[in-house]
Design an enzyme around this catalytic site. Sequence first.
Site, PDB file in Angstrom:
ATOM      1  N   ASP A  13       1.000  -1.060   0.029  1.00  0.00           N
ATOM      2  CA  ASP A  13       0.036   0.021  -0.155  1.00  0.00           C
ATOM      3  C   ASP A  13       1.003   1.326   0.004  1.00  0.00           C
ATOM      4  OD1 ASP A  13      -2.598  -1.207   0.300  1.00  0.00           O
ATOM      5  OD2 ASP A  13      -1.475  -2.016   2.271  1.00  0.00           O
ATOM      6  N   ASP A  15       0.750   5.573   1.236  1.00  0.00           N
ATOM      7  CA  ASP A  15       0.341   6.465   1.713  1.00  0.00           C
ATOM      8  C   ASP A  15       0.932   7.763   1.424  1.00  0.00           C
ATOM      9  OD1 ASP A  15      -1.246   4.660   3.294  1.00  0.00           O
ATOM     10  OD2 ASP A  15      -0.092   4.482   4.823  1.00  0.00           O
ATOM     11  N   ASP A  17       4.994   6.700  14.576  1.00  0.00           N
ATOM     12  CA  ASP A  17       5.196   5.789  15.692  1.00  0.00           C
ATOM     13  C   ASP A  17       6.913   5.502  15.755  1.00  0.00           C
ATOM     14  OD1 ASP A  17       5.049   4.340  13.506  1.00  0.00           O
ATOM     15  OD2 ASP A  17       3.446   3.146  14.112  1.00  0.00           O
TER      16      ASP A  17
END
Length: 467
Positions: A77, A79, A158
């Site tokens: 994916d 982003d 994170d």
Amino acid sequence: MITKFIKGLIKRQPKPKVGGTKTTLAQRINKKTHRIDPHLLSKNAVKVTQVLQQAGYSAFIVGGAVRDLVLGIGPKDFDVATNATPEQVQKLFRKSRLIGRRFQIVHVTFFGKERPEIIEVSTFRAMLDQVGEHLAESGRILRDNVWGSQAEDAERRDFSINAMYYDPSSETVFDYHGGMADMQKRTLRMIGEPSKRYREDPIRMLRAIRFAAKTGFTLDPATRAPIAELADLIHDVPTARLFDEILKLLMSGHSWPAIEGLRAAGLHHGLLPLLDKALDGDSASGAGTEFIKLSLSNTDERIQAGKGVSAGFLFASLLWPDLTQNWRRNIAGGMANVPALHAAMDDTITSQNNGVTIQRRFEADMREIWTMQPRFEKRLGRFPHRLIESPRFRAGYDFMLLRCTTGELPNSLGLWWTQFIEADLNTREELINLAKAEDQKNGKVTKLGSKRRRRKTTKLDPTAIDL
């Protein structure tokens, strides 16, 4: 003049709503150093960055996609992060929609020949240290629609290896927190104080385990230390979001190392009861755990090969040892074979409600795969032809082969069905006659009528289900 002034305001970078945040300068890493292969990039993700940049905004490919690109892996994916607000992004892309409440983002959809690709576009987030109304008492972030600078957005991410930004137009990686150095050391390190970051979003504990399993990196000691103490915070996460993260872990392509990582960190209890049994050895025998490991291994191989994987098939496999226990118990209690199976399915699925409930959209697939299993033993007359026409036949067939591999069923049964699938009509009739002769030899068929076959009625052995 007024129109020009308003357009300037619209394109202006959203201002952070909190103050006192120290600005972090990014390290700029050129192509010679990061060695990202442009062929691994999604053309649609690049197009999104180009459209945003041409409209006057900043836009970068970000997060796990950059990490994978640096590792030489084609990301699953992509982003994109930008200083445009969600509303501004949506105005630039016709096939887009706003989603999310806790953190609003935009999904931009591109329709291709094989399947649609969704590029997730998020706005740079601000630090929330001084925005108490966005936090729960535990420290968990409740709402996250406070926009900030790229540096703040990097600090909000994170792990250091997920806080790198790639600009396809200049082929430059912007590294704010030493992610490239950590990748060279094969270390997974939390940005900021780990306990605080886990309290903000307990899902980060599961992500730490998943990323460590996927990359083979070692968790930084300071990043690992608070997990055991804060493990109970996982249950404060909305169930749907927690289930999605567990599903990502199981379908990461490195599921068994990830599950073992959960056990080592003390995170597996109370998530999915099936994980408790798989990890604590509570299956009926070692064969149950072996079946689970084999199913996960097969899933990993398919994902790593770029093949599709059914979540329903995966959960059907993970719950199979429990199902067979319940099935045997029902047979021992005097129930007939097939009714015993259906009752066992109900009991097995109900037993999962003590943790994160498996979503109903997968439950139907699981039941169909399980229901199909006894039918693979019926190889006479029209039974095989009807079974092979079932919409879920391939999933049931793959599941049956898995049972053959673990010795639960004879390999000859799997071979027969493999030959039947590939055969023409005449050969299929020959295979059915061979199956009939085999059943007669084994005492399974005593007499054949003109329209119905009669099977010898024998007392079922509850210790060995004859499927």
